[in-house]
Scaffold this motif. Structure first.
Motif, PDB file in Angstrom:
ATOM      1  N   LEU A 132     -23.377  69.946   2.689  1.00  0.00           N
ATOM      2  CA  LEU A 132     -22.528  68.776   2.924  1.00  0.00           C
ATOM      3  C   LEU A 132     -21.272  69.195   3.673  1.00  0.00           C
ATOM      4  O   LEU A 132     -20.510  70.050   3.220  1.00  0.00           O
ATOM      5  CB  LEU A 132     -22.151  68.126   1.591  1.00  0.00           C
ATOM      6  CG  LEU A 132     -21.161  66.957   1.635  1.00  0.00           C
ATOM      7  CD1 LEU A 132     -21.744  65.772   2.399  1.00  0.00           C
ATOM      8  CD2 LEU A 132     -20.768  66.523   0.221  1.00  0.00           C
ATOM      9  N   LEU A 133     -21.054  68.588   4.845  1.00  0.00           N
ATOM     10  CA  LEU A 133     -19.839  68.802   5.629  1.00  0.00           C
ATOM     11  C   LEU A 133     -18.902  67.623   5.392  1.00  0.00           C
ATOM     12  O   LEU A 133     -19.274  66.469   5.614  1.00  0.00           O
ATOM     13  CB  LEU A 133     -20.171  68.900   7.119  1.00  0.00           C
ATOM     14  CG  LEU A 133     -20.965  70.127   7.574  1.00  0.00           C
ATOM     15  CD1 LEU A 133     -21.457  69.928   8.995  1.00  0.00           C
ATOM     16  CD2 LEU A 133     -20.117  71.388   7.471  1.00  0.00           C
ATOM     17  N   VAL A 188     -23.527  64.957   6.919  1.00  0.00           N
ATOM     18  CA  VAL A 188     -22.183  64.904   7.506  1.00  0.00           C
ATOM     19  C   VAL A 188     -21.439  63.720   6.908  1.00  0.00           C
ATOM     20  O   VAL A 188     -21.842  62.569   7.070  1.00  0.00           O
ATOM     21  CB  VAL A 188     -22.252  64.762   9.041  1.00  0.00           C
ATOM     22  CG1 VAL A 188     -20.850  64.592   9.624  1.00  0.00           C
ATOM     23  CG2 VAL A 188     -22.945  65.972   9.651  1.00  0.00           C
ATOM     24  N   GLY A 189     -20.346  63.985   6.201  1.00  0.00           N
ATOM     25  CA  GLY A 189     -19.545  62.922   5.593  1.00  0.00           C
ATOM     26  C   GLY A 189     -19.671  62.930   4.088  1.00  0.00           C
ATOM     27  O   GLY A 189     -20.783  62.873   3.552  1.00  0.00           O
ATOM     28  N   SER A 236     -24.617  72.924  -1.223  1.00  0.00           N
ATOM     29  CA  SER A 236     -23.403  73.658  -0.862  1.00  0.00           C
ATOM     30  C   SER A 236     -22.501  72.735  -0.047  1.00  0.00           C
ATOM     31  O   SER A 236     -22.965  71.760   0.549  1.00  0.00           O
ATOM     32  CB  SER A 236     -23.737  74.915  -0.063  1.00  0.00           C
ATOM     33  OG  SER A 236     -24.463  74.592   1.113  1.00  0.00           O
ATOM     34  N   ILE A 237     -21.206  73.031  -0.039  1.00  0.00           N
ATOM     35  CA  ILE A 237     -20.216  72.150   0.596  1.00  0.00           C
ATOM     36  C   ILE A 237     -19.240  72.994   1.405  1.00  0.00           C
ATOM     37  O   ILE A 237     -18.855  74.090   0.980  1.00  0.00           O
ATOM     38  CB  ILE A 237     -19.436  71.343  -0.459  1.00  0.00           C
ATOM     39  CG1 ILE A 237     -20.390  70.526  -1.349  1.00  0.00           C
ATOM     40  CG2 ILE A 237     -18.420  70.416   0.196  1.00  0.00           C
ATOM     41  CD1 ILE A 237     -19.706  69.851  -2.520  1.00  0.00           C
ATOM     42  N   SER A 238     -18.832  72.488   2.562  1.00  0.00           N
ATOM     43  CA  SER A 238     -17.730  73.131   3.285  1.00  0.00           C
ATOM     44  C   SER A 238     -16.835  72.058   3.897  1.00  0.00           C
ATOM     45  O   SER A 238     -17.290  70.962   4.232  1.00  0.00           O
ATOM     46  CB  SER A 238     -18.241  74.082   4.371  1.00  0.00           C
ATOM     47  OG  SER A 238     -18.937  73.390   5.377  1.00  0.00           O
ATOM     48  N   GLN A 239     -15.555  72.397   4.014  1.00  0.00           N
ATOM     49  CA  GLN A 239     -14.529  71.464   4.489  1.00  0.00           C
ATOM     50  C   GLN A 239     -14.333  71.665   5.987  1.00  0.00           C
ATOM     51  O   GLN A 239     -13.536  72.485   6.424  1.00  0.00           O
ATOM     52  CB  GLN A 239     -13.238  71.709   3.715  1.00  0.00           C
ATOM     53  CG  GLN A 239     -12.164  70.657   3.928  1.00  0.00           C
ATOM     54  CD  GLN A 239     -11.073  70.763   2.893  1.00  0.00           C
ATOM     55  OE1 GLN A 239     -11.237  70.302   1.770  1.00  0.00           O
ATOM     56  NE2 GLN A 239      -9.954  71.366   3.258  1.00  0.00           N
TER      57      GLN A 239
END
Length: 661
Positions: free
Chosen positions: A30-31, A8-9, A115-118
Motif C-alpha cells: 500500500l502506497l 495506491v491511496g 506492507s505499507i510505505s509513505q
C-alpha cells in the motif's frame, strides 16, 4: 515482480482493497501519502445511513473491515427509518474520527501479507506492449512492480481547495495534491472529468450553547454493523448525543449578499458537485422560498472537542463563514476550529471499466473509490473491496498453485447486492456528478435488505476464503433453519377452533375467522420473535390430538421447527420473510424472468436503427458491438435495463411477424 498487488491511496477504498487482497493470501503493498491518515474520515464523522448502511453490511459479509472498525470506534448508533419496512431501514453510526483513523492504521500495519510505505505515486508503468500495467514509480524515484495495480486516489488527482477567492492545490486541506499521477492516467487514453465536493466548518464544542438546542440521542438498543460484533455478544457502545439547530433569514441574508464572493457562483469552480449534499449557498439559492434549513451538530470524537455542522457545507470566504455561524441559534459565540471548503478533483469516467473494475484499455489496472465518480466512505470502501477481490482472483491465471478459488471473478448482479447495483450503474451508465447509493436505485430492494446481507454473500465469502469455517457453518445452518421453517409455515394451517383461539389470545393476537396458513399469523405486525416459543409449545402440545389434524393439514407434524433453539437473527428472518412473502415471491419471479430474458439470442441481421425507445447513442453502440444475446447487450456501457426491454419486445415482434407470414 515485487508484489502480487500494489494499492495506491490509503483512504477507505485503499484500506479495503489492501486488506482483502492480504486476507485472500496475496502479497500486497500500500502506497499512501501519510500513514497516519489511513482511512481518515475527512468529511463527516459518520458511517452508514440509508443505502450506505447496506453497503457496509455487504462489505462486512464479504470479509471487509469497515463494519468492524465502526463498531469499535462508534459514539452513537441509530437505525434510520426504523418505523418503515426493513428494506429501507439504514444503520448509521457517529464515529470518533480520531479513534477510527488510529484503529485503521494499526489494523493495516498488523495485517499479514500487507506492507505499507509513505510515498506519492507519480506514474503507472506499462509493459513493452503498452497494454498492461506492471508497476508504479513514486516521487522519491522508487519503482515498485506487481502483477496487478489498484488506484484509489480519492480527491487527490489535481485536487484544488476553494475557500472564497483563495485556491490551494491540495488533495485534502493541508495535504499535497497529485498532479503527475493524473497526467499518467490521462496518457493511458482514459476519459477523465472533473468533480467537486465539499465540507463544513468545525467548531469548538466549548463555545456551543447546548442548553437551548434540541438533543438527539442514539437508540436504546444500538444496532451494530459487523456480524463479528454479534458473535462477541458484548456490544455496549458509548452513546453521545447530537444536537439540532437551524439557519434563519439572517443567515440567508449574509449568504445571499455574498453570492458574488462564492466560488460556486463566480465561475471559479468548474467541477460538478453532489446533487444530494449541496452546499449551504446552493441551498439558499435553489430553495429561496425556505426560511430555514436544519443543521445537525455532531461530535467528531468521544471527547467532544470539535463538532461537525452537518448541513452547512460551504466554500464561502472565512469572514462570511464566521458571520453565518454567529447568526445561528446556539452558535452565537461559537469558535471555528476548521473552516469549510470545496475541493475539485479529476476522476475517470467509470464506463472505462469492466464490471470487475479493471480498465478496458489497460490490463491489470483497477480503479476504485472516488476516482470512479462516487462520493462517500461507504461507496469507496465497497469499490475498493471489489477491486481487491477481482485483482486477487485474476492472479489465478498467473499462479494457479498459490491461488485457487471457486470463482474466476466476482461480479454481483443487481438482484444480489447494493454493491452490484452501484457498479452496474457506474460502468454501464457512467456519471457526470458524484454518485451515491440510495435504496431507490435498487429494483429488488425487498430482497436486498441490511438484515440478510450475510446470507446473500455467504457463498461468495466461502469461495473467497474470507469467512471463518465455524462462522460459515453457523450461517449455513441458519439458512437451513429459515428455509425449513418457512416451508412448514406455508404448508401448515390453523383453523378457528378452541385450542387455536386460546393460543392466539395468549400472544395477544386477533382471532381467526377462517382457516389460515401459519405464515400469515407469523407475518403479522403484532407477532414478535418472542412468540415463536409459544407457537412451538402450542404445536407440541396438540401434535397427537384432534386439534392438530386441523393444524397439520395432511403434513407430517413431527417436523415442527425447533424455534426455541434458533438464534434471534434466524427468528427475525422468518418473521420478515413471512410478512413480505407474497411481495418477495413476485420479485423472485421477476428476477427469474429477467434472467430468462437475458439468455434470448439477438438475430445476426437484427437492425437497431428506427426502433422507437432507443436513443441514437444506444443504437450506435449496439450496431457497433453486435451482441449475440441480450445479456451481452446489457454489459455494454450505456445500455440501460429499459433499452434491453425495448430490444426484447422488438425481437418478439419480429418472430411473431415471421410466424404470420
Amino acid at each position: 515482480m515485487d508484489f502480487d498487488v500494489i494499492v495506491v491511496g490509503g483512504g477507505h477504498a485503499g484500506l479495503e482493497a489492501a486488506c482483502i487482497v492480504a486476507k485472500m493470501g496475496a502479497k500486497v503493498h500500500l502506497l499512501t501519502l501519510l500513514v497516519e491518515n489511513i482511512a481518515l474520515a475527512s468529511c463527516n464523522p459518520a458511517i452508514g445511513g440509508l443505502g450506505k448502511g447496506h453497503l457496509v453490511k455487504e462489505i462486512d459479509a464479504l470479509g471487509g473491515v469497515m463494519g468492524i472498525i465502526t463498531d469499535h470506534c462508534g459514539i452513537q448508533y441509530r437505525t434510520l427509518n426504523a418505523s418503515k419496512g426493513p428494506a429501507v431501514r439504514g444503520t448509521r453510526a457517529q464515529i470518533d474520527m480520531d479513534a477510527y483513523r488510529i484503529y485503521a492504521r494499526n489494523l493495516a500495519l498488523n495485517t499479514p501479507n500487507l506492507s505499507i510505505s509513505q510515498e506519492m505515486a507519480t506514474q503507472i508503468l506499462l509493459d513493452e506492449s503498452q497494454t498492461k500495467a506492471i508497476g508504479i514509480r513514486t516521487n522519491i524515484n522508487k519503482t515498485y512492480t506487481a502483477h496487478k495495480i489498484i488506484i484509489t486516489t480519492g480527491t487527490f488527482l489535481k485536487g484544488l481547495v476553494h475557500i472564497g477567492e483563495n485556491q490551494i492545490p491540495n488533495g485534502r486541506f493541508g495535504e499535497s495534491a497529485s498532479y503527475d499521477l493524473s497526467t499518467s492516467l490521462a496518457s493511458l487514453g482514459l476519459k477523465m472529468g472533473r468533480l467537486k465536493t465539499g465540507t463544513c466548518p468545525r467548531i469548538d464544542g466549548r463555545s456551543i450553547d447546548f442548553g437551548i438546542l434540541e438533543q438527539h440521542n442514539g437508540d436504546s438498543n444500538p444496532p451494530y454493523f459487523s456480524y463479528h460484533t454479534g458473535f462477541a455478544n458484548n456490544f455496549k457502545p458509548t452513546q453521545l448525543p447530537c444536537f439540532v439547530t437551524h439557519t434563519n433569514e439572517r443567515t440567508h441574508t449574509f449568504i445571499r449578499d455574498n453570492f458574488h464572493r462564492a466560488p460556486l457562483f463566480t465561475g471559479q469552480i468548474q467541477g460538478v458537485g453532489p446533487r444530494y449534499c449541496p452546499s449551504i449557498e446552493d441551498k439558499v439559492n435553489r430553495f429561496s422560498e425556505k426560511s430555514s434549513h436544519q443543521l445537525f451538530l455532531e461530535p467528531q470524537t468521544k471527547d467532544c472537542v470539535e463538532y461537525y455542522i452537518n448541513g452547512l457545507s460551504t466554500s464561502l470566504p472565512v469572514d462570511i463563514q464566521e458571520k453565518v455561524i454567529a447568526s445561528i441559534r446556539g452558535l452565537e459565540h461559537a469558535k471555528i476550529t476548521r473552516y469549510g471548503y470545496a475541493i475539485e478533483y479529476d476522476y475517470v469516467d467509470p464506463t472505462e471499466l469492466y464490471h470487475t473494475l479493471e480498465t478496458k484499455k489497460i490490463k491489470n489496472l483497477y480503479l476504485a473509490g472516488q476516482i470512479n465518480g462516487t462520493t462517500g466512505y461507504e461507496e469507496a470502501g465497497a469499490l475498493g473491496l471489489m477491486a481487491g477481490i477481482n485483482a486477487t482472483l485474476s492472479l489465478q491465471e498467473i499462479d494457479s498453485a498459490r491461488f485457487d478459488f471457486g470463482l474466476e471473478s466476482l461480479v454481483l448482479s443487481r438482484d444480489e447486492g447494493y454493491i452490484g447495483v452501484m457498479i452496474d450503474d457506474l460502468v454501464t451508465k457512467g456519471t457526470q456528478e458524484p454518485y451515491r447509493v440510495f435504496t431507490s436505485r435498487a429494483e429488488y430492494r425487498l430482497l436486498l435488505r441490511e438484515d440478510n446481507a450475510i446470507f446473500r454473500m455467504l457463498k461468495y465469502a466461502k469461495a473467497l476464503h474470507t469467512i471463518e469455517e465455524s462462522h460459515y457453518r453457523l450461517f449455513k445452518q441458519d439458512m437451513c433453519d429459515i428455509k425449513q421453517s418457512l416451508e412448514f409455515l406455508q404448508t401448515h394451517f390453523l383453523t378457528p377452533n378452541k385450542p387455536t383461539n386460546a393460543f392466539l389470545e395468549s400472544i395477544h393476537q386477533s382471532l381467526l375467522n377462517d382457516k389460515s396458513p401459519m405464515l400469515l399469523i407469523v407475518g403479522r405486525d403484532e407477532f414478535s420473535t418472542k412468540d415463536f416459543k409459544t407457537l412451538q409449545d402450542f404445536l407440541s402440545q396438540y401434535k397427537d390430538s384432534q386439534a392438530l389434524k386441523d393444524v397439520k393439514d395432511s403434513k407430517d407434524s413431527s417436523a415442527i421447527p425447533d424455534f426455541a433453539n434458533m438464534s434471534q437473527r434466524v427468528l427475525e428472518q422468518i418473521h420478515i420473510e413471512s410478512k413480505y412473502h407474497s411481495y418477495i415471491k413476485k420479485q423472485q419471479n421477476s428476477i427469474q424472468n429477467m434472467h430468462t430474458m437475458l439468455q434470448v439470442k439477438i438475430p445476426e441481421d437484427f437492425i437497431y436503427s428506427g426502433i422507437s425507445g432507443l436513443s441514437l447513442e444506444v443504437i450506435e453502440k449496439l450496431s457497433t458491438h453486435r451482441p449475440s444475446t441480450l445479456f451481452e447487450a446489457s454489459q455494454i456501457s450505456g445500455i440501460t435495463p429499459a433499452s434491453i426491454d425495448v430490444i426484447h419486445l422488438y425481437i418478439h415482434l419480429r418472430k411473431s411477424q415471421k410466424l404470420e407470414r
